[in-house]
Scaffold this motif. Sequence first.
Motif, short mmCIF file in Angstrom:
data_model
loop_
_atom_site.label_atom_id
_atom_site.label_comp_id
_atom_site.label_asym_id
_atom_site.label_seq_id
_atom_site.Cartn_x
_atom_site.Cartn_y
_atom_site.Cartn_z
N THR A 152 0.84 -1.21 0.00
CA THR A 152 0.00 0.00 0.00
C THR A 152 0.87 1.25 0.00
O THR A 152 0.62 2.20 0.74
CB THR A 152 -0.97 0.01 1.20
OG1 THR A 152 -0.21 -0.16 2.41
CG2 THR A 152 -2.00 -1.09 1.07
N LYS A 157 -2.07 2.40 -2.70
CA LYS A 157 -3.05 3.30 -2.08
C LYS A 157 -4.00 3.85 -3.12
O LYS A 157 -5.22 3.92 -2.90
CB LYS A 157 -2.30 4.44 -1.37
CG LYS A 157 -3.19 5.35 -0.53
CD LYS A 157 -2.32 6.32 0.26
CE LYS A 157 -3.17 7.20 1.17
NZ LYS A 157 -2.33 8.09 2.01
N ALA A 172 -5.58 -5.55 3.12
CA ALA A 172 -4.27 -5.10 2.67
C ALA A 172 -3.18 -5.71 3.53
O ALA A 172 -3.39 -6.03 4.71
CB ALA A 172 -4.16 -3.58 2.70
#
Length: 332
Positions: A152, A157, A172
Motif C-alpha cells: 500500500t 493506495k 491489505a
Amino acid sequence: MKIAFFSTQPYDRMFFNRENQDERFTYQFYETHLGPHIVQAVNDVDAVCVFVNDRVNREVIEVLASRGVKIIALRCAGFNNVDLDAAREFGIAVCRVPAYSPEAVAEHAMALLLTLNRKTHKAYNRVREQNFSLNGLLGFNLHGKTIGVVGTGKIGKAFCRVAKGFGCKLLAFDIYEDEQLKEMGVSYVDMDTLYRSSDIISLHCPLTPENKHMINNTSIRQMKDGVVVLNTSRGALIDTSAVIDALKTRKIGGLALDVYEQEEKLFFKDLSGTIIEDDTIQRLMSFPNVLVTAHQAFFTEEALTQIAGTTLSNIEGLLLGHEPSNKQAIVV
C-alpha cells in the motif's frame, strides 16, 4: 551534463527532449538494453539512464566506474536490477523516480480487472464480426467482492481508492500500515488471511529477495477457488509455472499481467513477424481467462512527463551537489 540512455523507445526521446528545451543536457540514445554486451560503448558521459529490463550488475558497474560515470539514473521506481553493493563500492550514485503518477498504474490494474471479468476485449472483437451473442461473456459484480491488496505504497493506495469506488471490501498487507487507508475502511491483515479471504488479489509491492515468487504453489493452495490475480508490479513476484498449474485446475479463475518474469526478451518490441521461443508465455496466453499487457501500466502522458522531469532533476541535483527534493529518489 551528458547522459547515455538505454532501452530507448521513441516516446523516451520525445518526453526527455521536451524536458530539455534549454539544452542543458546532452543525450546519447541506445535502443539496446544496458548489459555487458554494450557497456564498453559508454564513454564521456556523466550518467547512464536505465529502465526496468536493463541489467546493471557488478561487471557493468565496474566498467561504468572506469569510464568516469558518476550516476545510474533509473527512470522507474524499482531498482532490483541494479547491484547496489557494487555501486557503493565503486562510488556511483543511484537514483530513481519513486512516484510517477501512481494513478496511472492503479487505473491500469483496474482496467485489466474489468476487462478480464466482463470480457470486453472479446465482446469488442465479436461485434466487429457482427456476432452479437452474449454466450461466454458472463462476468460477476465487483460490488461486494473482497480485494486483497499487497503493498500500500503510493500505487497500492491509489488502487485502494479506485476499488473502494466500486464498493469492494478491501484487505491489505504492508510492512507499514497507512492510517488514511484504515480510516477509509481498509483492513490490514497478515498474508495468510489475505490469501484465504480475497476474491481478487492485486500485487503492488516492490520485488525483493524475500518476496520473489510470493505467488507460488504453497500460497495458491491457501487461496479461494476461482481467485483472480492481478500483477502490475514485477514479474518475478509470481512463479509462472505454479500459476499455469493453478489455471489448469481452475484454482485460479483469472489472471491479468502487465509484467512477466522473462519480459526483457519480449516486451517493448514488435515481435509480430517472428516465432516466439518462450513456451511459458505462449502457454499463458493460450488460456481464455488470462490477459497480458506489455508493461503498459505506466504509459500515460502525465506519468511520462513526470518521469522525464524527475529523472533529469535527480541527475542535475546529484552532479551539482544539491539536496534532493525527495530523499526517496536517492537509492545510493
